[in-house]
Design a protein around this motif. Structure first.
Motif, short mmCIF file in Angstrom:
data_model
loop_
_atom_site.label_atom_id
_atom_site.label_comp_id
_atom_site.label_asym_id
_atom_site.label_seq_id
_atom_site.Cartn_x
_atom_site.Cartn_y
_atom_site.Cartn_z
N THR A 82 0.84 -1.19 0.00
CA THR A 82 0.00 0.00 0.00
C THR A 82 0.88 1.25 0.00
N ASP A 83 0.25 2.40 -0.27
CA ASP A 83 1.00 3.65 -0.31
C ASP A 83 1.54 4.04 1.05
N ALA A 89 -11.15 1.19 -9.08
CA ALA A 89 -9.70 1.23 -8.93
C ALA A 89 -9.23 2.60 -8.45
N ASP A 90 -9.82 3.69 -8.98
CA ASP A 90 -9.46 5.04 -8.56
C ASP A 90 -9.82 5.27 -7.09
N LYS A 131 -7.31 3.48 -4.96
CA LYS A 131 -6.04 4.21 -4.96
C LYS A 131 -6.10 5.42 -4.05
N GLY A 164 -5.32 4.61 -0.65
CA GLY A 164 -3.97 4.11 -0.41
C GLY A 164 -3.71 2.69 -0.85
N VAL A 165 -4.64 2.11 -1.64
CA VAL A 165 -4.46 0.73 -2.12
C VAL A 165 -4.34 0.77 -3.63
N PRO A 166 -3.13 0.81 -4.17
CA PRO A 166 -2.95 0.93 -5.62
C PRO A 166 -3.19 -0.39 -6.34
N VAL A 167 -4.31 -0.50 -7.02
CA VAL A 167 -4.63 -1.70 -7.79
C VAL A 167 -5.01 -1.28 -9.21
N ALA A 168 -4.67 -2.12 -10.17
CA ALA A 168 -4.99 -1.84 -11.55
C ALA A 168 -6.46 -2.18 -11.84
N ARG A 169 -6.99 -1.61 -12.92
CA ARG A 169 -8.38 -1.87 -13.27
C ARG A 169 -8.61 -3.35 -13.55
#
Length: 478
Positions: free
Chosen positions: A410-411, A444-445, A448, A451-456
């Motif tokens: 996570t970020d 996904a946005d 993000k 704080g959880v960066p995941v791709a579509r």
């Protein structure tokens, strides 16, 4: 060239029969273990049922809870096997709902009763045990029952079943089919079918010969069943050259059949109707672990037969000594299984106490390798220990595999498990505007931003795993 002898040194690992048995016992589910012990009891006169020693939670191991409270020292190896058993009948708070007065957490009595309900697999194992199968056919039957899903269908092909039996049992697909046909005679009728037509056909064959529409219904299951919704009654009459009234009777008979025969043993909420191997509960702020009562069959060596060894003929003595060795191996294997299972569950409680406290969203990334490294075991040993094993917790009865999850960074410098991310997606979908559902890109946005960066594409994969339809199918107007 002339033949000659030359000495050479080689190193190789040999699995002794005792070690093979210990490995096999470890990977058995509670129902399979009961069947295994019952077969051993029937074939070995040196084995006898032991009087149960039941200990309450006060005898069991305590560990840190989510708040960091200190637990008591661990019991010795002998104490773990003999004392760490939990019997609900001995608990004064077994029927209490909600937090207990001593600071621990009680269990929901209704869910506890549901957790002890017999499952479809338990029901089939029981019938297998009573079916006078040979030891070889019983092993094949266990593999087949294990591959039957909750709806009662056998989803794996027979070649895959044959591979799963190696190297203990070598059987071809024809031999496996013969055992399957016997299992298909079990209750509920239709169980073990490989597709809908076969399931309905098994139920039709169980009806009386003079049942109206029976023979025509069987013909439908063998041919136009899948095309019936499109062809309609007139098309059915044309293909089978039958009268419309007869076709209607046959179709009505088919509609009265059960397309999911196994569901009658699984109508309870997911995760609440299996037999647990261990119990996890919290008392006075401490998470505690114990073997569930009955999870490990209580057997002992029959002392009467053991004492006979010295007073019988040599051939009888040899037979009794062989059975005595087998009995000791089985007892040692059961003890090893219980010890390994407790060690693994304790480790899971230490690693996932937040999951027990707050639910799926607090599940931390955890792998077999990390548990194996902490316990000094091989990954395959941990894998066998959690296979088809369940634990009863304040959050219900859950599979041990549910404690494991992959994760991403996570970020904030931490990590989030895939299960936690799926739970976040589920909650976002539940809270969305039904007139304007969130697309995978928006989900996904939003993640993000938290704080959880995941791709579509990752969101799409998790959404499909949750069986949530895409945004254009979730639109609701009015």
């Amino acid at each position: 060239m002339k033949p000659r002898l030359s000495p050479a040194l080689h190193q190789r690992l040999i699995l002794t029969p005792q070690l093979r048995q210990a490995i096999r016992l470890l990977q058995l589910s509670a129902a399979e273990l009961e069947l295994e012990v019952a077969e051993a009891m029937a074939s070995n006169p040196l084995l006898d049922w032991a009087e149960d020693h039941v200990a309450g939670p006060a005898d069991t191991h305590e560990t840190r809870d989510a708040d960091g409270a200190e637990g008591q020292p661990e019991a010795t190896h002998e104490q773990e096997f003999v004392e760490e058993r939990w019997d609900r009948a001995s608990e004064p708070w077994q029927e209490r709902i909600g937090p207990s007065s001593d600071g621990g957490d009680g269990f929901d009595a209704a869910s506890e009763r549901a957790a002890s309900t017999e499952t479809l697999h338990d029901h089939l194992y029981w019938q297998l045990h009573l079916g006078h199968f040979s030891q070889r056919d019983a092993s094949i039957g266990v593999a087949l029952i294990d591959a039957i899903d909750d709806d009662g269908y056998l989803r794996d092909d027979l070649d895959a079943i044959a591979e799963s039996l190696e190297p203990d049992v070598s059987a071809n697909s024809d031999e496996i089919l013969q055992v399957l046909q016997r299992i298909q005679q079990f209750d509920p009728v239709g169980v073990g079918a490989r597709e809908l037509g076969e399931c309905l056909r098994l139920q039709l064959h169980a009806l009386a010969m003079d049942t109206p529409g029976r023979e025509l219904a069987i013909r439908i299951t063998e041919g136009p069943l899948a095309r019936l919704p499109k062809m309609g009654l007139d098309g059915l009459c044309s293909e089978l050259t039958c009268k419309r009234d007869d076709a209607q009777v046959a179709v009505d008979l088919l509609r009265s059949m059960d397309p999911r025969p196994g569901a009658q043993h699984g109508d309870l909420p997911a995760g609440t109707y299996v037999t647990p191997d261990c119990v996890i509960w919290r008392q006075q702020g401490l998470w505690r672990v114990a073997l569930a009562a009955g999870a490990t069959p209580r057997i002992a060596i029959h002392r009467g037969y053991e004492q006979m060894i010295q007073g019988v003929s040599s051939s009888d003595a040899d037979y009794l000594r062989g059975r005595l060795q087998e009995a000791r191996w089985l007892l040692k294997g059961l003890e090893s299984r219980a010890d390994t299972l407790l060690r693994v569950v304790r480790c899971l409680v230490r690693e996932q106490s937040a999951f027990l406290e707050f639910g799926a969203q607090a599940l931390q990334p955890l792998t077999l390798r990390s548990i194996a490294t902490e316990l000094g075991l091989h990954e395959s040993t941990v894998s066998r220990a959690i296979a088809r094993k369940y634990v009863r917790t304040p959050r219900g009865t859950i599979a041990l595999r549910d404690f494991f999850a992959s994760g991403i960074e996570t970020d904030g410098g931490g990590s989030a498990s895939s299960t936690a991310i799926q739970d976040m997606i589920r909650k976002l979908v539940e809270a969305e505007d039904p007139r304007k559902p969130m697309s995978d890109a928006r989900l996904a946005d939003t993640l993000k931003a938290d704080g959880v960066p995941v791709a579509r594409r990752t969101v799409a994969k998790y959404r499909e795993a949750l069986q949530i339809p895409p945004s254009h199918e979730r639109v609701r107007i009015g």
